[in-house]
Design an enzyme around this catalytic site. Sequence first.
Site, PDB file in Angstrom:
ATOM      1  N   LEU A  37      67.431  40.113  -0.939  1.00 44.56           N
ATOM      2  CA  LEU A  37      67.652  41.512  -1.322  1.00 44.56           C
ATOM      3  C   LEU A  37      66.933  41.873  -2.620  1.00 44.56           C
ATOM      4  O   LEU A  37      66.866  41.080  -3.553  1.00 44.56           O
ATOM      5  CB  LEU A  37      69.158  41.772  -1.445  1.00 44.56           C
ATOM      6  CG  LEU A  37      69.944  41.505  -0.157  1.00 44.56           C
ATOM      7  CD1 LEU A  37      71.440  41.722  -0.386  1.00 44.56           C
ATOM      8  CD2 LEU A  37      69.457  42.396   0.991  1.00 44.56           C
ATOM      9  N   HIS A  38      66.397  43.088  -2.635  1.00 46.58           N
ATOM     10  CA  HIS A  38      65.678  43.598  -3.809  1.00 46.58           C
ATOM     11  C   HIS A  38      66.118  45.053  -4.026  1.00 46.58           C
ATOM     12  O   HIS A  38      66.899  45.591  -3.210  1.00 46.58           O
ATOM     13  CB  HIS A  38      64.164  43.457  -3.596  1.00 46.58           C
ATOM     14  CG  HIS A  38      63.661  44.072  -2.325  1.00 46.58           C
ATOM     15  ND1 HIS A  38      63.687  45.433  -2.093  1.00 46.58           N
ATOM     16  CD2 HIS A  38      63.134  43.531  -1.201  1.00 46.58           C
ATOM     17  CE1 HIS A  38      63.182  45.692  -0.905  1.00 46.58           C
ATOM     18  NE2 HIS A  38      62.849  44.542  -0.325  1.00 46.58           N
ATOM     19  N   HIS A  41      66.499  47.452  -1.001  1.00 44.39           N
ATOM     20  CA  HIS A  41      67.749  47.343  -0.236  1.00 44.39           C
ATOM     21  C   HIS A  41      68.899  48.004  -1.003  1.00 44.39           C
ATOM     22  O   HIS A  41      69.738  48.684  -0.416  1.00 44.39           O
ATOM     23  CB  HIS A  41      68.110  45.870  -0.007  1.00 44.39           C
ATOM     24  CG  HIS A  41      67.091  45.091   0.783  1.00 44.39           C
ATOM     25  ND1 HIS A  41      66.342  44.081   0.232  1.00 44.39           N
ATOM     26  CD2 HIS A  41      66.716  45.165   2.080  1.00 44.39           C
ATOM     27  CE1 HIS A  41      65.554  43.557   1.161  1.00 44.39           C
ATOM     28  NE2 HIS A  41      65.751  44.200   2.285  1.00 44.39           N
ATOM     29  N   ARG A 191      58.433  40.286   1.039  1.00 43.92           N
ATOM     30  CA  ARG A 191      57.173  39.544   1.209  1.00 43.92           C
ATOM     31  C   ARG A 191      56.291  39.589  -0.040  1.00 43.92           C
ATOM     32  O   ARG A 191      55.327  38.831  -0.129  1.00 43.92           O
ATOM     33  CB  ARG A 191      56.404  40.071   2.414  1.00 43.92           C
ATOM     34  CG  ARG A 191      57.085  39.752   3.742  1.00 43.92           C
ATOM     35  CD  ARG A 191      56.162  39.965   4.934  1.00 43.92           C
ATOM     36  NE  ARG A 191      56.721  39.353   6.133  1.00 43.92           N
ATOM     37  CZ  ARG A 191      57.421  40.016   7.065  1.00 43.92           C
ATOM     38  NH1 ARG A 191      57.629  41.310   6.934  1.00 43.92           N
ATOM     39  NH2 ARG A 191      57.903  39.385   8.121  1.00 43.92           N
TER      40      ARG A 191
HETATM   41  P1  AMP Z   1      64.261  44.089   5.592  1.00 49.03           P
HETATM   42  O1  AMP Z   1      65.256  43.220   4.903  1.00 49.03           O
HETATM   43  O2  AMP Z   1      62.877  43.966   5.052  1.00 49.03           O
HETATM   44  O3  AMP Z   1      64.360  44.014   7.090  1.00 49.03           O
HETATM   45  O4  AMP Z   1      64.681  45.576   5.228  1.00 49.03           O
HETATM   46  C1  AMP Z   1      65.986  46.046   5.474  1.00 49.03           C
HETATM   47  C2  AMP Z   1      65.991  47.545   5.265  1.00 49.03           C
HETATM   48  O5  AMP Z   1      65.586  47.839   3.950  1.00 49.03           O
HETATM   49  C3  AMP Z   1      65.028  48.292   6.211  1.00 49.03           C
HETATM   50  O6  AMP Z   1      65.626  49.492   6.644  1.00 49.03           O
HETATM   51  C4  AMP Z   1      63.841  48.547   5.307  1.00 49.03           C
HETATM   52  O7  AMP Z   1      63.087  49.683   5.692  1.00 49.03           O
HETATM   53  C5  AMP Z   1      64.527  48.779   3.988  1.00 49.03           C
HETATM   54  N1  AMP Z   1      63.604  48.545   2.871  1.00 49.03           N
HETATM   55  C6  AMP Z   1      62.853  47.446   2.645  1.00 49.03           C
HETATM   56  N2  AMP Z   1      62.080  47.632   1.556  1.00 49.03           N
HETATM   57  C7  AMP Z   1      62.346  48.875   1.088  1.00 49.03           C
HETATM   58  C8  AMP Z   1      61.860  49.666   0.005  1.00 49.03           C
HETATM   59  N3  AMP Z   1      60.927  49.205  -0.832  1.00 49.03           N
HETATM   60  N4  AMP Z   1      62.353  50.910  -0.164  1.00 49.03           N
HETATM   61  C9  AMP Z   1      63.303  51.396   0.690  1.00 49.03           C
HETATM   62  N5  AMP Z   1      63.797  50.707   1.739  1.00 49.03           N
HETATM   63  C10 AMP Z   1      63.329  49.471   1.937  1.00 49.03           C
END
Ligand code: AMP
Length: 293
Positions: A37-38, A41, A191
């Site tokens: 998580l960043h 999220h 990533r």
């Molecule tokens: P992930 O863990 O990469 O599958 O992302 C989970 C959710 O967080 C997805 O709905 C992504 O679109 C959203 N997300 C990832 N990175 C960002 C970001 N930089 N800004 C906003 N939402 C994000």
Amino acid sequence: MAPAISTIRTVTGMRRRVAQWRNEERKIALVPTMGALHPGHLSLIAKAREKAERVIVSIFVNPTQFGEGEDFDAYPRDEKGDLAKLTEAGVDVAYIPDARQMFAPGFATRVHVKGLTERLCGASRPGHFDGVSTIVTKLLLQCAPDLAIFGEKDYQQLLTIKRMVADLDIPVEILGAPIEREEDGLARSSRNAYLNKRQRELAPLLQRTLQDMAYDLAEGRPVEDATAASAFRLESAGFKVDYLEVVDPETLQPVDGVLSKPARTLVAAYLGKTRLIDNLGVKPKQRNRKRAS
Ligand code: AMP
């Protein structure tokens, strides 16, 4: 100190908790993630907390959305760190099902959304959106939230989920949330951790190129011309462009010529082995209409 978060790892456990909340007439939000998580999220979680009284964050590194040779094994995992962040963010439940919960023996179903998934990331990552759609359907059925939040960072994914939920009559509201960026403009992503120092310095050029392109398109530069120049700029700097396209923001079909209505620029490009994606809304500049004489 924030109250300890509850961690639920089974479908039955999750259903039981949701039933209890339903009895209490609580509004429930789900934020699906793959962990690591960043602040991107966390911005989705903040929005979920504004909109609902109970927030579930799911963490599942979904093997079916990674293609052959992609980074499933290397994908960053940090459950302890994630739980600390979720506790701090005031999340009620971390839902962390394992693969056995998600894929019972004999599992044989795929959810496929036609049209929207065929181009862009769908073309470069065959099967990716089927993997996403199938798991998101399961998470929505398991958690039965009133609303679920997805980032515009994965713009094609957001549209695909909205289409799927409408088509399958899943009773949930899907909300998008804007892209969270690092100070230098790079879209936050789990990533980004793969980038070495030189690549990390170069990475914000992706966003700057989209910004400059948006300016040129607003000024009336034809799409074909602006796209070719921007792709050349990225390639010259060391990116390998997978796609760079200006598309209709609803259908994702390519647009051409001089912009006459709002559109969206979507890009995917590699720095070394790391595939970065980003996107930006673009619109034609309002030109002063000639006054009727
Ligand atoms: P992930 O863990 O990469 O599958 O992302 C989970 C959710 O967080 C997805 O709905 C992504 O679109 C959203 N997300 C990832 N990175 C960002 C970001 N930089 N800004 C906003 N939402 C994000």
